[in-house]
Design an enzyme around this catalytic site. Structure first.
Site, mmCIF file in Angstrom:
data_model
loop_
_atom_site.group_PDB
_atom_site.id
_atom_site.type_symbol
_atom_site.label_atom_id
_atom_site.label_comp_id
_atom_site.label_asym_id
_atom_site.label_seq_id
_atom_site.Cartn_x
_atom_site.Cartn_y
_atom_site.Cartn_z
ATOM 1 N N GLY A 139 24.828 91.142 -7.734
ATOM 2 C CA GLY A 139 25.864 90.846 -7.209
ATOM 3 C C GLY A 139 26.540 92.116 -6.660
ATOM 4 N N PRO A 195 29.110 95.678 -7.231
ATOM 5 C CG PRO A 195 28.967 97.809 -6.069
ATOM 6 C CD PRO A 195 28.967 96.482 -5.617
ATOM 7 C CB VAL A 222 30.869 91.374 -10.478
ATOM 8 C CG1 VAL A 222 30.584 90.381 -11.384
ATOM 9 C CG2 VAL A 222 31.915 90.855 -9.593
ATOM 10 N N GLY A 223 29.504 93.904 -11.376
ATOM 11 C CA GLY A 223 28.431 94.727 -12.098
ATOM 12 C C GLY A 223 28.953 95.408 -13.483
ATOM 13 C CD GLU A 279 19.808 93.383 -5.626
ATOM 14 O OE1 GLU A 279 20.913 94.146 -5.200
ATOM 15 O OE2 GLU A 279 19.445 92.318 -5.343
#
Length: 309
Positions: free
Chosen positions: A28, A30, A32-33, A50
Site C-alpha cells: 500500500g 506509506p 497506511v504502512g 511494500e
C-alpha cells in the site's frame, strides 16, 4: 482449507490488525504502512511493507531517444500507470525534454492508437476518488501530451507534463496513474542531488548509452531496486529480491526470497552427552589459568590484512 480471505475496507482491516498473527505482509502507501506497523508492534509481529513511492527516472543527454521513449511510455502507462514500480517522473535537461516529446507522442500512438480511449490495451482508473485525485494533478507544469479526461468512464489519457516544478502538486505524492511529469535539471549531479533530497523510492531508473553514467546513478542513490536502460523489468527476475527501503518499505520477496521471508531461520545445536572435559574451562571457579586458556582460544588473530577468528 488453507486460507481465509476477508474483503472490505478500513473497518475490516482495522479489526484484522487487532488480532495476533505470525506475520503480516502489506502492500500500500506509506501512511497506511505506518498504521499497519503500529498495529504489528503491539503484538511484536514481524512484517513486510511494500509501500511504493515516487520512482525517479533520469535520462542523460547520451541515449537513444526513441528507445527511451518506448520503454518509459510502456512502464508509465502499463495498467494506466497504476503500478507501484512505474517511473513516477523524469529528470532530464531542457534539450532532452524537447527531444523526448515527439518520441513519447509517437510511442503512445504506437501503443494505444490515435485515440487511447478506444484502445483495448489502455485501462481505466480504479475508483472515482482516485480519478478526482489524478485529475487535480493535471494543473502541474503544462500539458504537453494528452490531458483528456472523462469522469463517467474514469478515463485519463496518457499524459506528459512538461516543465514541472518540484513544488507542483504532481511532485507532492506518488502519481499512480497515467501521468508523467518531467522535471528539468542541468546535469547528472543535479539529478542525483534531487533524488537524494527525497525519501528513498521503491525503484530508481537511469537511461544512458554510457554505462559509467548508469553506474554512477546506481552507486550514488539508494532505493529498493534499480533498473538501467529499462523500466519494470527488474521485478520480473525471480533471482532478484524485490522490496523497498526506508519510506518505500521494508523486507523483500520474489522467488526464494519469498520463501525466506515467510520462514523462521532457527539456529540449532545438538551436542553429544560425552566429552565433558572440554566444558571444564567454562565452569566456576574461574581462575587466571582458565581465563588465559579461553582468551587464547578465542583471540582474534591478524595476519597482514586478514582477520582470523
Amino acid at each position: 482449507d488453507c486460507f481465509a480471505v476477508v474483503t472490505g475496507g478500513v473497518p475490516e482491516t482495522t479489526r484484522l490488525l487487532e488480532n495476533k498473527f505470525d506475520y503480516i505482509f502489506f502492500t500500500g502507501i506509506p501512511p497506511v504502512g505506518r498504521i499497519v506497523m503500529t498495529a504489528a508492534a503491539k503484538h511484536l509481529t514481524p512484517l513486510t511493507l511494500e509501500l511504493g513511492g515516487k520512482n525517479p527516472c533520469y535520462v542523460s543527454d547520451t541515449c537513444d531517444v526513441t528507445n527511451v521513449a518506448r520503454r518509459v511510455a510502456w512502464g508509465r502507462f502499463f495498467n494506466a500507470g497504476q503500478t507501484c514500480i512505474a517511473p513516477d517522473y523524469l529528470l532530464c535537461t531542457i534539450e532532452m525534454q524537447e527531444k523526448l516529446m515527439p518520441a513519447l507522442r509517437e510511442a503512445i500512438t504506437e501503443f494505444f492508437g490515435p485515440n487511447p480511449r478506444e484502445s483495448p490495451d489502455f485501462g481505466r482508473i480504479v475508483s472515482d476518488r482516485q480519478f478526482r485525485r489524478l485529475r487535480a494533478l493535471l494543473c502541474s507544469g503544462r500539458v504537453a501530451i494528452g490531458g483528456h479526461t472523462d469522469e463517467a468512464e474514469r478515463y485519463i489519457a496518457p499524459t506528459v507534463l512538461a516543465d514541472v516544478l518540484p513544488s507542483d502538486p504532481a511532485m507532492q505524492e506518488e502519481v499512480f496513474g497515467p501521468i508523467l511529469p518531467i522535471v528539468v535539471i542541468s546535469n547528472m549531479d543535479e539529478a542525483i542531488d534531487f533524488i537524494n533530497a527525497r525519501p528513498r523510492p521503491l525503484a530508481v531508473y537511469a537511461f544512458s548509452c554510457d554505462s559509467k553514467i548508469v553506474n554512477q546513478v546506481l552507486e550514488r542513490t539508494s532505493s529498493g531496486g534499480f533498473c538501467g536502460n529499462d523500466t519494470l523489468m527488474h521485478v520480473t527476475l525471480t533471482s532478484l529480491p524485490f522490496g523497498g527501503v526506508g519510506n518505500s518499505g521494508l523486507g523483500k520477496y520474489h522467488g526464494k526470497f519469498t520463501f525466506d521471508t515467510f520462514s523462521h531461520h532457527r539456529g540449532c545445536l545438538h551436542r553429544t552427552m560425552g566429552l565433558e572435559t572440554l566444558n571444564t574451562p567454562r565452569y566456576p571457579p574461574y581462575t587466571q589459568q582458565k581465563l588465559g586458556l579461553l582468551t587464547t582460544t578465542f583471540e582474534v588473530k591478524r595476519r597482514g590484512t586478514c582477520t582470523l577468528l
